[in-house]
Design an enzyme around this catalytic site. Structure first.
Site, PDB file in Angstrom:
ATOM      1  CB  SER A 144     -24.058   7.571 -97.488  1.00 18.80           C
ATOM      2  OG  SER A 144     -23.665   7.649 -95.732  1.00 18.80           O
TER       3      SER A 144
ATOM      4  CG  ASP B 251     -28.905   9.772 -91.388  1.00 17.17           C
ATOM      5  OD1 ASP B 251     -28.795   8.493 -90.924  1.00 17.17           O
ATOM      6  OD2 ASP B 251     -28.879   9.453 -92.211  1.00 17.17           O
TER       7      ASP B 251
ATOM      8  CG  HIS C   3     -28.919   6.822 -94.588  1.00 16.36           C
ATOM      9  ND1 HIS C   3     -27.921   8.212 -94.233  1.00 16.36           N
ATOM     10  CD2 HIS C   3     -27.916   5.884 -95.157  1.00 16.36           C
ATOM     11  CE1 HIS C   3     -26.620   7.623 -94.596  1.00 16.36           C
ATOM     12  NE2 HIS C   3     -26.597   6.633 -94.883  1.00 16.36           N
TER      13      HIS C   3
END
Length: 323
Positions: free
Chosen positions: A167, A261, A291
């Site tokens: 991320s 995601d 995610h």
């Protein structure tokens, strides 16, 4: 993060084992009254508690050392004892530049260490919005240089140090590699990028995977970008949004992309642009994953397989790293 279980289970496009993880995390956050309205220090503390069960268990290391490295708290995971210099991965945790730590991501790092047979080093960089870009990036570059320049002191092979993250950590890994390249230094030997945040522009996956059934919402991600960048004009900086950068000369890259995601499209485009820039790149798309799905490895065969694929690639790539 305060989403109802009913809303979550109403959707069936997520892998059932990953769904169990998503429901459990959201139930955990739901134990805190109005989690989103809590002061940020309290939200960070709550996140550490909620994610504690998911970092437990997993591989046992031959040695783990927590120390200071270039001004940051760092943790070294050594999967085996060896007199030879070992390859390494500098891993940068996610959390929207505002949350999480080497503690929340401890199991993830140990999984890579054990499966790839590399030393994994995690760092606690300074979080936003108390500090903003480029503070965290500056810290990561300093940490990488310290690992490289003092590699022998840590038992590491200086030419076989990869960088990676998930991320926001994936964003910082690419940005650090760009910064090193632009300084005339050899970038890391490889980039391991998990569901990275590479550009703030909305895409089709923003619309498709926003909402209570998935781990990351558009509103959350927009807030993370604001907290990190501060001035909206900063979002145009290619070191903030590396999808907009010249990617020439970056190291071989592996992208783990969960299908469900909001960031999936940006990750696909990042892989395409890396390839177009002449960078060896492998993309793995995981159907039914959300995610943060790698954190579900204790209950998810999909996450387990994703770790194995990335670890095989990482070990092989670092073996081929030029001295």
């Amino acid at each position: 993060m305060t989403r109802t279980t009913e809303a979550l289970v109403a959707h069936d496009d997520v892998d059932p084992e990953i769904r169990r993880f998503v429901v459990a995390l959201n139930h955990g956050y739901g134990q805190f009254s109005d989690f989103a309205a809590l002061p940020l220090p309290e939200r960070r503390a709550a996140a550490e508690i909620v994610r504690a069960p998911w970092r437990a268990g997993g591989p046992v290391m031959a040695k783990t050392v927590t120390a200071e490295l270039a001004g940051c708290r760092a943790r070294f995971h050594y999967p085996q004892r060896s007199d030879a210099l070992q390859p390494a991965l500098l891993y940068i945790h996610g959390g929207g530049w505002t949350m999480f730590s080497i503690d929340t991501h401890d199991r993830l790092m140990r999984e890579y260490a054990a499966r790839a047979g590399v030393v994994v080093v995690g760092i606690d960089y300074s979080l936003s919005p108390e500090v903003r870009y480029p503070v965290a990036l500056d810290e990561i570059v300093k940490v990488y240089r310290a690992l490289r320049d003092e590699a022998g002191d840590f038992g590491l092979a200086p030419a076989a140090i990869a960088i990676g993250g998930d991320s926001a950590g994936g964003n910082l890994a690419v940005a650090a590699s760009l910064r090193l390249r632009d300084a005339g230094e050899r970038p890391p030997a490889a980039m391991l990028l998990n569901y990275g945040a590479f550009d703030p522009a909305p895409t089709a996956s923003y619309a498709r995977y926003d909402g209570p059934a998935y781990m990351l919402t558009v509103a959350e991600m927009d807030g993370f970008w604001r907290d990190y960048a501060g001035d909206p004009a900063t979002l145009d900086d290619p070191l903030v949004a590396p999808l907009r950068a010249d990617l020439t000369g970056l190291p071989p890259s592996f992208l783990a992309v969960p299908e469900c995601d909001i960031l999936a499209d940006a990750n696909r485009v990042m892989a395409e642009r890396l390839g177009a820039a002449g960078v060896p790149v492998e993309l793995r798309l995981y159907a039914g994953a959300t995610h943060s799905f790698l954190e579900a490895v204790s209950v998810s065969s999909l996450a387990d397989a994703a770790f194995d694929e990335a670890a095989r690639w990482l070990a092989a790539t670092l073996r081929r790293a030029p001295a």
